[in-house]
Design an enzyme around this catalytic site. Sequence first.
Site, PDB file in Angstrom:
ATOM      1  N   GLY A  14    -105.934  96.364  14.452  1.00 52.40           N
ATOM      2  CA  GLY A  14    -105.324  97.530  15.133  1.00 52.40           C
ATOM      3  C   GLY A  14    -105.058  98.683  14.190  1.00 52.40           C
ATOM      4  O   GLY A  14    -103.989  99.301  14.205  1.00 52.40           O
ATOM      5  N   TYR A  18     -99.663 103.105  14.751  1.00 50.07           N
ATOM      6  CA  TYR A  18     -98.618 103.839  14.019  1.00 50.07           C
ATOM      7  C   TYR A  18     -98.256 103.124  12.704  1.00 50.07           C
ATOM      8  O   TYR A  18     -98.320 103.721  11.621  1.00 50.07           O
ATOM      9  CB  TYR A  18     -97.416 103.941  14.961  1.00 50.07           C
ATOM     10  CG  TYR A  18     -96.134 104.492  14.402  1.00 50.07           C
ATOM     11  CD1 TYR A  18     -96.101 105.699  13.704  1.00 50.07           C
ATOM     12  CD2 TYR A  18     -94.930 103.815  14.622  1.00 50.07           C
ATOM     13  CE1 TYR A  18     -94.901 106.203  13.232  1.00 50.07           C
ATOM     14  CE2 TYR A  18     -93.730 104.327  14.168  1.00 50.07           C
ATOM     15  CZ  TYR A  18     -93.722 105.514  13.465  1.00 50.07           C
ATOM     16  OH  TYR A  18     -92.529 106.010  12.997  1.00 50.07           O
ATOM     17  N   ALA A  20     -99.881 100.361  11.389  1.00 55.16           N
ATOM     18  CA  ALA A  20    -101.083  99.955  10.645  1.00 55.16           C
ATOM     19  C   ALA A  20    -101.669 101.109   9.835  1.00 55.16           C
ATOM     20  O   ALA A  20    -102.186 100.897   8.735  1.00 55.16           O
ATOM     21  CB  ALA A  20    -102.126  99.413  11.614  1.00 55.16           C
ATOM     22  N   ARG A  39    -110.350  99.224  18.841  1.00 58.38           N
ATOM     23  CA  ARG A  39    -111.093  98.893  20.059  1.00 58.38           C
ATOM     24  C   ARG A  39    -112.345  99.749  20.205  1.00 58.38           C
ATOM     25  O   ARG A  39    -113.348  99.307  20.704  1.00 58.38           O
ATOM     26  CB  ARG A  39    -110.202  99.071  21.281  1.00 58.38           C
ATOM     27  CG  ARG A  39    -109.400  97.834  21.541  1.00 58.38           C
ATOM     28  CD  ARG A  39    -108.768  97.861  22.879  1.00 58.38           C
ATOM     29  NE  ARG A  39    -107.498  98.561  22.860  1.00 58.38           N
ATOM     30  CZ  ARG A  39    -106.643  98.542  23.860  1.00 58.38           C
ATOM     31  NH1 ARG A  39    -106.933  97.882  24.948  1.00 58.38           N
ATOM     32  NH2 ARG A  39    -105.492  99.186  23.769  1.00 58.38           N
ATOM     33  N   LYS A  46    -109.038 108.571  17.195  1.00 64.62           N
ATOM     34  CA  LYS A  46    -108.345 107.351  16.768  1.00 64.62           C
ATOM     35  C   LYS A  46    -108.641 106.960  15.321  1.00 64.62           C
ATOM     36  O   LYS A  46    -107.815 106.314  14.679  1.00 64.62           O
ATOM     37  CB  LYS A  46    -108.732 106.194  17.693  1.00 64.62           C
ATOM     38  CG  LYS A  46    -108.223 106.404  19.109  1.00 64.62           C
ATOM     39  CD  LYS A  46    -107.818 105.111  19.756  1.00 64.62           C
ATOM     40  CE  LYS A  46    -107.100 105.387  21.067  1.00 64.62           C
ATOM     41  NZ  LYS A  46    -106.484 104.214  21.628  1.00 64.62           N
ATOM     42  N   THR A  87    -101.448  93.201  13.117  1.00 63.50           N
ATOM     43  CA  THR A  87    -100.458  94.141  13.684  1.00 63.50           C
ATOM     44  C   THR A  87    -100.762  94.483  15.138  1.00 63.50           C
ATOM     45  O   THR A  87     -99.871  94.903  15.867  1.00 63.50           O
ATOM     46  CB  THR A  87    -100.406  95.472  12.883  1.00 63.50           C
ATOM     47  OG1 THR A  87    -101.508  96.299  13.255  1.00 63.50           O
ATOM     48  CG2 THR A  87    -100.430  95.262  11.391  1.00 63.50           C
ATOM     49  N   ALA A  88    -102.030  94.378  15.566  1.00 63.10           N
ATOM     50  CA  ALA A  88    -102.415  94.882  16.902  1.00 63.10           C
ATOM     51  C   ALA A  88    -101.683  94.147  18.006  1.00 63.10           C
ATOM     52  O   ALA A  88    -101.695  92.919  18.063  1.00 63.10           O
ATOM     53  CB  ALA A  88    -103.927  94.734  17.098  1.00 63.10           C
ATOM     54  N   LYS A 171     -93.498  89.549  22.474  1.00 60.12           N
ATOM     55  CA  LYS A 171     -93.371  89.345  21.019  1.00 60.12           C
ATOM     56  C   LYS A 171     -92.888  87.934  20.703  1.00 60.12           C
ATOM     57  O   LYS A 171     -93.361  87.306  19.762  1.00 60.12           O
ATOM     58  CB  LYS A 171     -92.420  90.381  20.405  1.00 60.12           C
ATOM     59  CG  LYS A 171     -92.911  91.813  20.479  1.00 60.12           C
ATOM     60  CD  LYS A 171     -94.324  92.023  19.942  1.00 60.12           C
ATOM     61  CE  LYS A 171     -94.441  91.970  18.445  1.00 60.12           C
ATOM     62  NZ  LYS A 171     -95.833  92.245  18.002  1.00 60.12           N
ATOM     63  N   MET A 197     -86.477  98.921  15.480  1.00 60.66           N
ATOM     64  CA  MET A 197     -87.167 100.118  15.988  1.00 60.66           C
ATOM     65  C   MET A 197     -87.641 100.974  14.817  1.00 60.66           C
ATOM     66  O   MET A 197     -86.842 101.344  13.952  1.00 60.66           O
ATOM     67  CB  MET A 197     -86.200 100.907  16.865  1.00 60.66           C
ATOM     68  CG  MET A 197     -86.857 102.012  17.607  1.00 60.66           C
ATOM     69  SD  MET A 197     -88.000 101.339  18.832  1.00 60.66           S
ATOM     70  CE  MET A 197     -88.410 102.815  19.693  1.00 60.66           C
TER      71      MET A 197
HETATM   72  P1  NAP Z   1     -99.217 101.335  18.262  1.00 64.47           P
HETATM   73  O1  NAP Z   1     -99.355 102.540  17.457  1.00 64.47           O
HETATM   74  O2  NAP Z   1     -99.284 101.481  19.753  1.00 64.47           O
HETATM   75  O3  NAP Z   1    -100.254 100.255  17.777  1.00 64.47           O
HETATM   76  C1  NAP Z   1    -100.656  99.189  18.591  1.00 64.47           C
HETATM   77  C2  NAP Z   1    -102.045  98.778  18.182  1.00 64.47           C
HETATM   78  O4  NAP Z   1    -102.451  97.663  18.983  1.00 64.47           O
HETATM   79  C3  NAP Z   1    -103.085  99.885  18.422  1.00 64.47           C
HETATM   80  O5  NAP Z   1    -103.961  99.898  17.340  1.00 64.47           O
HETATM   81  C4  NAP Z   1    -103.776  99.422  19.690  1.00 64.47           C
HETATM   82  O6  NAP Z   1    -105.089  99.878  19.785  1.00 64.47           O
HETATM   83  C5  NAP Z   1    -103.750  97.919  19.482  1.00 64.47           C
HETATM   84  N1  NAP Z   1    -104.009  97.224  20.719  1.00 64.47           N
HETATM   85  C6  NAP Z   1    -103.280  97.211  21.850  1.00 64.47           C
HETATM   86  N2  NAP Z   1    -103.904  96.472  22.778  1.00 64.47           N
HETATM   87  C7  NAP Z   1    -105.062  96.020  22.216  1.00 64.47           C
HETATM   88  C8  NAP Z   1    -106.153  95.224  22.655  1.00 64.47           C
HETATM   89  N3  NAP Z   1    -106.200  94.700  23.884  1.00 64.47           N
HETATM   90  N4  NAP Z   1    -107.153  94.958  21.777  1.00 64.47           N
HETATM   91  C9  NAP Z   1    -107.144  95.481  20.534  1.00 64.47           C
HETATM   92  N5  NAP Z   1    -106.150  96.246  20.060  1.00 64.47           N
HETATM   93  C10 NAP Z   1    -105.130  96.510  20.907  1.00 64.47           C
HETATM   94  O7  NAP Z   1     -97.833 100.599  17.999  1.00 64.47           O
HETATM   95  P2  NAP Z   1     -97.032 100.265  16.649  1.00 64.47           P
HETATM   96  O8  NAP Z   1     -95.661 100.774  16.878  1.00 64.47           O
HETATM   97  O9  NAP Z   1     -97.772 100.642  15.449  1.00 64.47           O
HETATM   98  O10 NAP Z   1     -96.982  98.684  16.760  1.00 64.47           O
HETATM   99  C11 NAP Z   1     -97.775  97.845  15.932  1.00 64.47           C
HETATM  100  C12 NAP Z   1     -97.176  96.467  15.912  1.00 64.47           C
HETATM  101  O11 NAP Z   1     -95.839  96.525  15.433  1.00 64.47           O
HETATM  102  C13 NAP Z   1     -97.106  95.771  17.280  1.00 64.47           C
HETATM  103  O12 NAP Z   1     -97.363  94.396  17.075  1.00 64.47           O
HETATM  104  C14 NAP Z   1     -95.649  95.985  17.686  1.00 64.47           C
HETATM  105  O13 NAP Z   1     -95.196  94.998  18.581  1.00 64.47           O
HETATM  106  C15 NAP Z   1     -94.971  95.850  16.329  1.00 64.47           C
HETATM  107  N6  NAP Z   1     -93.640  96.459  16.239  1.00 64.47           N
HETATM  108  C16 NAP Z   1     -93.487  97.797  16.432  1.00 64.47           C
HETATM  109  C17 NAP Z   1     -92.207  98.353  16.316  1.00 64.47           C
HETATM  110  C18 NAP Z   1     -91.977  99.821  16.491  1.00 64.47           C
HETATM  111  O14 NAP Z   1     -90.804 100.225  16.613  1.00 64.47           O
HETATM  112  N7  NAP Z   1     -93.001 100.654  16.480  1.00 64.47           N
HETATM  113  C19 NAP Z   1     -91.111  97.534  16.016  1.00 64.47           C
HETATM  114  C20 NAP Z   1     -91.319  96.171  15.836  1.00 64.47           C
HETATM  115  C21 NAP Z   1     -92.597  95.633  15.929  1.00 64.47           C
HETATM  116  P3  NAP Z   1    -105.492 101.056  20.811  1.00 64.47           P
HETATM  117  O15 NAP Z   1    -105.128 102.345  20.130  1.00 64.47           O
HETATM  118  O16 NAP Z   1    -106.932 100.874  21.029  1.00 64.47           O
HETATM  119  O17 NAP Z   1    -104.651 100.865  22.058  1.00 64.47           O
END
Ligand code: NAP
Length: 350
Positions: A14, A18, A20, A39, A46, A87-88, A171, A197
């Site tokens: 992924g 944000y 990654a 993806r 992207k 991370t995805a 999660k 968060m």
């Molecule tokens: P993000 O920017 O939305 O990143 C999510 C990633 O997952 C994107 O690259 C997205 O790709 C990918 N993804 C979603 N569905 C997918 C699928 N079916 N197949 C392949 N890739 C897919 O969110 P983020 O905040 O960086 O979160 C990344 C990780 O950190 C997640 O596991 C989240 O639960 C965890 N997290 C985040 C926070 C926070 O506050 N931000 C806090 C704790 C944990 P696309 O762009 O193609 O959709």
Amino acid sequence: MRTINTSAPVLVTGGNGYIASWLIKMLLEDGHTVHTTVRDPRNMTKVEHLTKMAANAPGTLKIFKADLLTEGAFDEAMQGCELVMHTASPFIVSGFKDANEALVRPAKEGTRNVLEAANRVFAVKRVVLTSSVAAIYGDAKDMQNIPRGYFSEEDWNTSSSTDHQPYSYSKVIAEKEAWTICRAQDRWDMVVINPSMVYGPSLSKSSGSTSISTMVNMGDGTMKLGVPKLTLGVVDVRDVALAHVKAGFTPEASGRHIVSATEISFLEMGRMLEARYGDAYPFPKRELPKFLVWLMAPKSGVSRGFVHKNVGYPVKFDNSVSREKLGLAYRPIEQTITDHFEQLIEDRVV
Ligand code: NAP
């Protein structure tokens, strides 16, 4: 205990996300070869920031196509990797019809898909999994049942389901699935990062992460009439990325790590922004009564059950494991919040 060969490629799933994107930047700046999956590698909005980063860093980047729900999709990208950072996973809390399809299935089946690939690729020695404090607790009210008065790595979310707090549910079941797969073998170990968060400047212009949408809402007028009395653990995206790097390359790292700098309310976030930007943006200035938030909940995209079990309840997290075992030193949260808002201004998002 695993020592990772620093010249072997590192896989980050992924990569356009944000968190990654910062993680890949750090790995490239440290000179690593990074394999990443997205993806749609042809979608320039992207991946453009990633290719630019690679052009300006000593490391090398290779982008692969993989969907979490396509069996075997991660095998090619994982070849030769000793370290896999998964991370995805979707981070959305509203705007979907079917919580199972939007959140739970990609989180759980995606984790299984990535870890089954790790079982097939003999080079893999360690997996770093991006879990969340959402796997530690479901609702702020749950803290009333914790006699020590704060959440720690010992706690597990037992209150979320597909119908109530489905993101948190996604999660916790994904992390549990990961531990089950990890414990069934002994070639690779697993280190879990449980961020609260995450805020801070975004390198990705396309992320749909709730971190970004809530920060935009701080300054776009959505919260100008007031905010719910909600307290959250918060942490800087750059500290979260560094936690992943340390988890990957610290041989003795193991187990879960709460990665959270401090706890603040939405109102305190608004006040931090007001202290920096004055009245230039319609930041929230007051907290709304709980009954009003409860009444307006469906229109605001949250459930009344969420309001009932979270608004007005404090949360607190112990971050000592991440400080002691990974050597993390957290940025002051004022810097995180204002750097994030500054990036939104520079990119003309607000
Ligand atoms: P993000 O920017 O939305 O990143 C999510 C990633 O997952 C994107 O690259 C997205 O790709 C990918 N993804 C979603 N569905 C997918 C699928 N079916 N197949 C392949 N890739 C897919 O969110 P983020 O905040 O960086 O979160 C990344 C990780 O950190 C997640 O596991 C989240 O639960 C965890 N997290 C985040 C926070 C926070 O506050 N931000 C806090 C704790 C944990 P696309 O762009 O193609 O959709």
